[in-house]
Motif scaffolding. Structure first.
Motif: not given
Length: 663
Positions: A476-485, A101-109, A471-474, A464-468
């Motif tokens: 996010f990938a790092f944080i998600l891996n820390e959650y996973r571990d 949810k923190n990454y599904l946003t439009d910063n300008k708005v 792979f698109e945001d380094e 589609y943005r959520e699923d990818n």
């Protein structure tokens, strides 16, 4: 926050920073051949630097030992198959959704909405409103609008309060808060003062954009159609810092009456005794009593007690003291320390961003996001498909009985987003899921398909943005891996250490017997403490005790409705008890007079409970904690013996050099 999320937040504090000197592919060490990159270690070291209290952990070599132990535990968790557990997978997906949810946003708005919210928090609006609630699927909304517009015209001519009172007087229903006006479920309510985030966004918008004294045009929110009148606008109450003395509603001493005790304390304050010293001696809020009752600063709506907030904000000048008042938690006396306006925008911005994303205004962010995604991803649309689906929208659709006709080709290509294809069947299933929303409505097939296609496209763009995202945001990938571990680590520690210690009753008792000298009671007394502002009053207490008077008899003789000379505290007290002087001499009988915390005290000791070893049951909580640490240390030693760890010393030197350059 649940326990697991709390523990994970203690493990990890996510922040992003750049890695400049080490190569992203540099491997710092391996665990049984599995590589751990230097970039991961540097990142974790940097973000946890301010969290560690032990200076030794800031040493790179010492921190590396901790990090290796962490990776050994993760390796063991996977060997045990904990990452295949259904509960683990479910919890991980829940965490992933929260993080996404923190990454599904439009910063300008988002930034614009955050600034708007901050500006609105600067003042409160006082509003009354009239609301029509109705079933939108079977109601002519134009008629609703016009009926409410008629009430607005009456309000402008006769006065809003006149119309308001007429509705509440003449359109009441029995046993219902709702009124019945022209068949509408109607509410006419004074809402009082509120600020940003207190109401749904549509309502808030109109309230803040209507001038004081004016009645708004009819408008729609998720509750129905409204008109509102803004009665007043005032500057925000800002932030307040107070001290308080609290007497809890729940007392161990059944003879202590909270209302009586708080009034005794208030008398002593009126007599000129120190508020802070009384808080230290008598306040039941142990988190603040040691600080003279001082609480952290707070804003309106931040505490769980409106009564306490109102009591605090009612004080005007630093040093003002309230009369005793009651909240949900007990009785209070409050002293104002400071009042200040809202924090600067930059200070509040992070908090406001989170609130905006959780609020109904987040729909505006989603709309802006989908527009951006439409330009980011390759989308292949099938215009002929929309025309075809328009022909399928027949009467059954508006009766909730629609299904695709025979011969429908469900596998035919409907839409492509990036590398994901959607079929005719996918869109048909979407139409089935929404048809109940069209029951009885008179909408053209073209409008149905246009609206639902846009909804289908927007929803799948975001998915589609959520699923990818990984792979698109380094970052996010790092944080998600820390959650996973981190989740794995929690489950592993629960299984191997925490639960193991609790369930091992034989091992616990053996550990206690071996280490019983570590679990002792400090000196304690069973008695009563008499506290007074004047030495002569304490001396009088001593005389009365010597004369054989009871506490209740002394209390009646010395204290009156107009004056509280002495307060008594009874029970078992140890060296840390707030009522006992630090230099108190532990012996039975009447003590000498002590001058402590700005008051005079005498202690009548009925019994001295000397320093002694706690029984196993008395020490059980501490024993479990220590035994868990003991189990963990032995377990870590076995993991180091089971798995081969190889550190690349050349890479380690590069890591040390890079970290040293930051300081």
């Amino acid at each position: 926050m649940n326990l697991k999320l709390f523990v994970l937040s203690a493990f990890f504090c996510f922040t992003a920073f750049s890695v400049a000197q080490t190569n992203k592919q540099d491997v710092l060490f391996t665990v049984d051949g599995d590589p751990v990159k230097a970039s991961e270690f540097i990142r974790v070291y940097n973000k946890n630097l301010e969290l560690v209290k032990d200076e030794s952990q800031k040493d790179v070599d010492e921190y590396l030992k901790l990090f290796i132990n962490y990776k050994l535990k993760i390796k063991e968790a996977k060997r045990l198959g904990l990452d295949e557990n259904a509960n683990y997978k479910r919890e991980f997906l829940n965490y992933k959704k929260q993080l996404t949810k923190n990454y599904l946003t439009d910063n300008k708005v988002t930034d614009a909405l955050v600034k708007e919210a901050y500006d609105r928090l600067a003042y409160d609006v006082k509003v009354s409103h009239i609301l029509f609630r109705f079933d939108a699927s079977n109601t002519d909304t134009t008629a609703v609008y016009n009926d409410l517009l008629e009430l607005r015209k009456r309000a402008q001519k006769e006065g809003f309060e006149t119309v308001f009172n007429d509705l509440n007087t003449n359109y009441k229903q029995q046993n219902s808060r709702a009124l019945n006006y022209k068949g509408y479920e109607t509410y006419a309510e004074h809402l009082g003062y509120f600020s940003a985030f207190k109401m749904v966004y549509d309502f808030e918008n109109v309230a803040y954009n209507t001038n004081v004294g004016e009645v708004s045009m009819p408008f729609r929110s998720s509750f129905g159609y409204h008109i509102l009148k803004v009665e007043d606008k005032r500057p925000s109450r800002g932030e307040v810092t107070v001290k308080h003395i609290m007497v809890s509603n729940k007392q161990m001493d059944s003879t202590l009456k909270p209302k009586v005790r708080i009034n005794e304390l208030y008398k002593k304050i009126e007599q000129g005794e120190s508020f802070e010293m009384l808080a230290k001696q008598f306040s039941d809020d142990k988190s603040s009593s040691g600080k003279g009752g001082l609480l952290s600063p707070f804003k309106s709506g931040q505490l769980s007690s409106t009564a306490f907030e109102d009591g605090a904000f009612a004080l005007k000048n630093a040093g003002d003291i309230s009369e005793p008042f009651q909240s949900e938690y007990g009785w209070h006396i409050v002293k104002l320390v400071d009042k200040k306006p809202l924090d600067a925008f930059e200070v509040m911005k992070p908090e406001l961003e989170q609130r905006v994303k959780r609020d109904s205004r987040s729909a505006l962010i989603n709309t802006a996001l989908t527009e951006k995604l439409k330009s980011s991803y390759k989308i292949t649309e099938n215009a002929k498909a929309l025309a075809y689906f328009e022909t399928l929208i027949v009467d059954d659709f508006f009766k909730g009985a629609w299904n695709v006709p025979s011969g429908f080709d469900a596998k035919k290509n409907f839409l492509v987003i990036g590398n994901t294809e959607f079929s005719y069947g996918d869109f048909a299933n979407h139409l089935k899921s929404v048809q109940r929303g069209y029951l009885g409505k008179n909408v053209s097939p073209k409008d149905v398909i246009s609206k639902e296609y846009n909804a289908f496209l927007d929803a799948n763009l975001i998915k589609y943005r959520e699923d990818n995202l990984e792979f698109e945001d380094e970052n996010f990938a790092f944080i998600l891996n820390e959650y996973r571990d981190g989740l794995l680590l929690f489950d592993l520690m629960e299984k191997q250490v925490w639960n193991a210690a609790v369930k091992d009753s034989v091992g616990l008792e053996a550990y206690y017997n071996k280490n019983s000298s570590n679990y002792v009671w400090e000196n304690r007394i069973d008695g009563v403490v008499a506290t007074a502002a004047k030495k002569k009053d304490v001396s009088k207490v001593i005389d009365l005790f010597k004369a054989g008077k009871t506490v209740d008899e002394i209390n009646t003789q010395l204290n009156t409705d107009k004056e509280q000379k002495v307060i008594f505290t009874r029970g078992i007290m140890d060296t840390q008890h707030q009522s006992l002087p630090k230099d108190f001499e532990y012996k039975e009988g009447l003590s000498k007079i002590y001058n402590y915390n700005g008051a005079y005290h005498v202690i009548k000791v009925d019994k001295v409970l000397p320093k002694s070893t706690k029984t196993f049951e008395e020490a059980k909580g501490m024993v479990i904690s220590d035994y868990q640490n003991y189990i963990e240390q032995n377990w870590l030693q076995s993991l180091n013996e089971t798995y081969k760890v190889e550190v690349d010393n050349a890479v380690l030197e590069k890591v040390k050099s890079q970290i040293l350059n930051w300081f």
